[in-house]
Design an enzyme around this catalytic site. Sequence first.
Site, PDB file in Angstrom:
ATOM      1  N   ILE A 268      55.770  92.695  40.655  1.00  0.00           N
ATOM      2  CA  ILE A 268      55.183  91.677  39.698  1.00  0.00           C
ATOM      3  C   ILE A 268      53.743  91.588  39.672  1.00  0.00           C
ATOM      4  O   ILE A 268      53.010  91.302  40.728  1.00  0.00           O
ATOM      5  CB  ILE A 268      55.949  90.361  39.905  1.00  0.00           C
ATOM      6  CG1 ILE A 268      57.372  90.328  40.008  1.00  0.00           C
ATOM      7  CG2 ILE A 268      55.411  89.338  38.689  1.00  0.00           C
ATOM      8  CD1 ILE A 268      58.134  89.109  40.366  1.00  0.00           C
TER       9      ILE A 268
ATOM     10  N   GLU B 121      42.189 101.750  43.230  1.00  0.00           N
ATOM     11  CA  GLU B 121      42.198 100.741  42.092  1.00  0.00           C
ATOM     12  C   GLU B 121      40.739 100.566  41.574  1.00  0.00           C
ATOM     13  O   GLU B 121      40.725 100.563  40.346  1.00  0.00           O
ATOM     14  CB  GLU B 121      42.698  99.202  42.702  1.00  0.00           C
ATOM     15  CG  GLU B 121      44.228  99.530  42.788  1.00  0.00           C
ATOM     16  CD  GLU B 121      45.044  99.914  41.751  1.00  0.00           C
ATOM     17  OE1 GLU B 121      44.882  99.820  40.848  1.00  0.00           O
ATOM     18  OE2 GLU B 121      45.590 100.766  42.168  1.00  0.00           O
TER      19      GLU B 121
ATOM     20  N   GLU C  12      51.244  89.638  39.422  1.00  0.00           N
ATOM     21  CA  GLU C  12      50.922  88.163  39.161  1.00  0.00           C
ATOM     22  C   GLU C  12      49.657  87.740  38.362  1.00  0.00           C
ATOM     23  O   GLU C  12      49.477  86.743  37.962  1.00  0.00           O
ATOM     24  CB  GLU C  12      50.784  87.527  40.577  1.00  0.00           C
ATOM     25  CG  GLU C  12      51.876  87.650  41.321  1.00  0.00           C
ATOM     26  CD  GLU C  12      52.297  88.806  42.301  1.00  0.00           C
ATOM     27  OE1 GLU C  12      53.045  88.812  43.064  1.00  0.00           O
ATOM     28  OE2 GLU C  12      51.541  89.862  42.015  1.00  0.00           O
TER      29      GLU C  12
ATOM     30  N   ASN D 162      50.757  98.158  40.539  1.00  0.00           N
ATOM     31  CA  ASN D 162      52.095  97.540  41.117  1.00  0.00           C
ATOM     32  C   ASN D 162      52.934  98.736  41.515  1.00  0.00           C
ATOM     33  O   ASN D 162      53.766  98.461  42.250  1.00  0.00           O
ATOM     34  CB  ASN D 162      52.357  96.535  40.055  1.00  0.00           C
ATOM     35  CG  ASN D 162      51.752  95.539  39.914  1.00  0.00           C
ATOM     36  OD1 ASN D 162      50.805  94.966  39.162  1.00  0.00           O
ATOM     37  ND2 ASN D 162      52.239  94.390  40.947  1.00  0.00           N
TER      38      ASN D 162
ATOM     39  N   ASP E  39      42.331  93.238  41.952  1.00  0.00           N
ATOM     40  CA  ASP E  39      42.444  93.908  40.819  1.00  0.00           C
ATOM     41  C   ASP E  39      42.070  93.099  39.400  1.00  0.00           C
ATOM     42  O   ASP E  39      41.654  93.709  38.442  1.00  0.00           O
ATOM     43  CB  ASP E  39      44.119  94.391  40.753  1.00  0.00           C
ATOM     44  CG  ASP E  39      44.443  95.557  41.589  1.00  0.00           C
ATOM     45  OD1 ASP E  39      43.515  96.120  42.172  1.00  0.00           O
ATOM     46  OD2 ASP E  39      45.473  96.056  41.654  1.00  0.00           O
TER      47      ASP E  39
ATOM     48  N   ASP F 275      44.051  76.213   2.414  1.00  0.00           N
ATOM     49  CA  ASP F 275      43.172  75.157   2.905  1.00  0.00           C
ATOM     50  C   ASP F 275      43.834  73.830   2.546  1.00  0.00           C
ATOM     51  O   ASP F 275      43.035  72.740   3.063  1.00  0.00           O
ATOM     52  CB  ASP F 275      41.703  75.289   1.944  1.00  0.00           C
ATOM     53  CG  ASP F 275      41.958  75.232   0.573  1.00  0.00           C
ATOM     54  OD1 ASP F 275      42.974  75.324   0.135  1.00  0.00           O
ATOM     55  OD2 ASP F 275      41.055  75.523  -0.029  1.00  0.00           O
TER      56      ASP F 275
ATOM     57  N   ASP G 151      43.891  83.517  -0.404  1.00  0.00           N
ATOM     58  CA  ASP G 151      43.875  82.682  -1.356  1.00  0.00           C
ATOM     59  C   ASP G 151      42.697  83.224  -2.284  1.00  0.00           C
ATOM     60  O   ASP G 151      41.828  83.980  -1.728  1.00  0.00           O
ATOM     61  CB  ASP G 151      43.379  81.289  -0.844  1.00  0.00           C
ATOM     62  CG  ASP G 151      43.790  80.061  -1.654  1.00  0.00           C
ATOM     63  OD1 ASP G 151      44.368  80.188  -2.560  1.00  0.00           O
ATOM     64  OD2 ASP G 151      43.290  78.867  -1.503  1.00  0.00           O
TER      65      ASP G 151
END
Length: 1002
Positions: A307, A908, A309, A768, A800, A703, A351
């Site tokens: 995962i 990395e 994170e 990962n 990372d 608006d 508009d």
Amino acid sequence: MEDGHSKTVEQSLNFFGTDGERGLTLDQIKTNQAKYGPNELPTEEGKSIWQLVLEQFDDLLVKILLLAAIISFVLALFEEHEETFTAFVEPLVILLILIANAVVGVWQERNAESAIEALKEYEPEMGKVIRQDKSGIQKVRAKEIVPGDLVEVSVGDKIPADIRLTHIYSTTIRIDQSILTGESVSVIKHTDAIPDPRAVNQDKKNILFSGTNVAAGKARGVVIGTGLSTAIGKIRTEMSETEEIKTPLQQKLDEFGEQLSKVISVICVAVWAINIGHFNDPAHGGSWIKGAIYYFKIAVALAVAAIPEGLPAVITTCLALGTRRMAKKNAIVRSLPSVETLGCTSVICSDKTGTLTTNQMSVSRMLIFEKVEGNDSSFLEFELTGSTYEPIGELFLGGQRVKASDYEALQELATVCIMCNDSAIDYNEFKAAFEKVGEATETALIVLAEKLNAFSVNKSGLDRRSNAIAARGEIETKWKKEFTLEFSRDRKSMSSYCTPLKASRLGTGPKLFVKGAPEGVLDRCTHARVGTSKVPLTSALKAKILALTGQYGTGRDTLRCLALAVADSPIRPEDMDLGDSTKFYQYEVNLTFVGVVGMLDPPRKEVFDAIVRCRAAGIRVIVITGDNKATAEAICRRIGVFTEEEDTTGKSYSGREFDDLSIAEQKAAVARSRLFSRVEPQHKSKIVEYLQGMNEISAMTGDGVNDAPALKKAEIGIAMGSGTAVAKSAAEMVLADDNFSSIVSAVEEGRAIYNNMKQFIRYLISSNIGEVVSIFLTAALGLPEALIPVQLLWVNLVTDGLPATALGFNPPDLDIMDKPPRKADEGLISGWLFFRYMAIGFYVGAATVGAAAWWFIASSEGPGLTYWQLTHHLSCLGGGDEFKGVDCKIFSDPKAMTMALSVLVTIEMLNAMNSLSENQSLISMPPWCNLWLIGSMALSFTLHFVILYVDVLSTVFQVTPLSAEEWITVMKFSIPVVLLDETLKFVARKIADVPDAVVDKW
């Protein structure tokens, strides 16, 4: 009461049983209060704080992390004493991450429903009613007003409910209903029934809408709608029923989370299952349960590794940086995810007034007589430059620049513009811009007179404010306004009775200066001004003037024309009945025609180029306006939405024409149209709905309060900086300068942000994958742990995270606005991209495990083990000749993990350089094109050295300093990742990622 506008005054009063003079009785009021409820918008029932907190954990990745934290915490309770501290670090860090994400999520949710509450500001607190329990007018709280009540309103009042006018006490009553209908000028109301039951709000001229303001006049009416039954209440209902849709990025991340969770589950179970045979190994004390728990911990570590994170934090940071860049381009982003959504915008619904145009009425053409000989005549047709309220512009005649002071008739024309006028211009020092005070049409005439400077006032040395009122000041020294005959619907004109303060070319007597609709004014003209002389105005000459004004009012310009005239010998004031506006027509007679001025709300200078850029980028621009069809089409031709000669059949619809289509025809119309005119709020919402059904990503501007539901429904709601609080609250973005070209700049920024996000997502995911491969290989091959959970968290969040954030600063590609918008359902990761992730990730994992194995087997400072010993290390404690002379503690030596972690960090950092561009080589896009990245890489390496060489941290992370030989080996394992990625980029450039060309379908 529905269709109150189509009922007569008597029918409206009878519907509620209201006495037209005395109002309702107390019994009727109580009955109606019970029947219709209070006259207020109900408070939105928001979610409780705990509901919001729980919702933040309703995400697969979050649930997996939470489960990992709980399991890690439970396992930490059973750790040996010396390892207890480090064992608790992992679950603690995971929980801190989840809490931080939840706090951000709750904060964003808390702001989401502010638009509905902002509607409250348009609810008046008090109202003036006539009721039978008391004589005369009484003030009551607005929420106590009921349908059937007689209400009186006057200048400055906020309308307390939807009211059907029954009586007008002043000459006219003007209502500023711009917040509701978007009309830029105040609207004249009347008491006549409007027979059309399908009339749009703009055409309901006998209804005063709740929340709007009385600009001029005094009137009485019967309440026909309160609370949620008012026009503004219906908008509130529509907004509360509008479901929030997830942005394309949120949808893709959700899909990615689901896929990742499935992969994680399979790998975790697989790692645990393939090691069942090792559960009874001596390293676990021969206990099957201890072995099962050990490999369960590895499976949990695998989940943590898989995962990313740091991804939520990096995405938030990247989007926040994007909002800062957009703010510099006058686009203020309220909702962070919408920054990325802008990048895939395929339709901009804009508009017209104030966005494509300046919303500053400006006279661009005018005519006066040059000569008249019988029915033979010629005109002088002038053109003026300048498209704002700042009185700067040039006067042209036949393409040549001329001076207004050389034409006597222009002096009289300028005098009429100033004296027959109740408006002004004001310089706003804070905005450094000129603004109107009063009506837009009248302000345009004030600005015209200043531009002309027909009396040659010396303006040198004057500041901006003084310069803008110099010509007016000169004219007001010559004339004094005694009184005004206000505009009325029957004669379509207004006039001012003025007396001279000093002699002028116009004579010494009083004058009546008149302006109004050309047909009405010309009907009352008997003569025309030619220079300083006065000649009879024949019907043939009138026809010529009307033919010319007809040309001004159609075609490319579609100007709003006003005729200016003078009564040289007006009726005496004492012979006028100023209290009866129906008699004003009789006083504006024997007029002398002076000239015609044609004005428009001019397009912004930069809009044409912005629309060309949209076309090049494959973005369709749809203009949606409350203006009439002819005016809207003329503006669209000027700004490039339509070409000059283009047939607009099937590409331009009025609201009524659109309603008359079947649902299938409406969908087809939305698919190809570029203009919708004379529309109401529900049309905007319907257009957005159809576009969403076609998988288009729409940006909608607005608006007024009326625009809020559509702004909320569209993927990107864009409110004007000068718009209402409701519109701004409902929108994802606010344009500080109300300028269409700022939207295009924001779209470009959105595309650049998405490209950068793809790069850092690719960077983090490949990292990962590398971590997963590393843990999988160690488990599958029976190797000692190469990386532990606390190290993985450090890499994912800190090491990372810094370069990933810096990748958000990558410069945009030069051809970014020459490509079609990406499709909303386009995957975040294509098949080829997934292969690249896997290739890089597999190398990262193999190199990490290889570095740890190198230390055990080949390092001069290592134990010099054999490969068999290394892969069977769990049998070491059981003794046997295979491990003779081997200290079993060597398998948990931190040096091997340090080698693995150092290779992972170094790879990395090199991988971050690879991510500067998706397909461009490092030769053509070198690292120094993003100095933030170089700085972040240096900082990440510094932090890595800190955990290696600071004792307390090296204990927590179970690492140790490396020798020079070991660092050289780290580099040898790491550098090949650059060569691998360069090869993959080369293949992508030549084969896999050939860009699509933009096809102009419209």
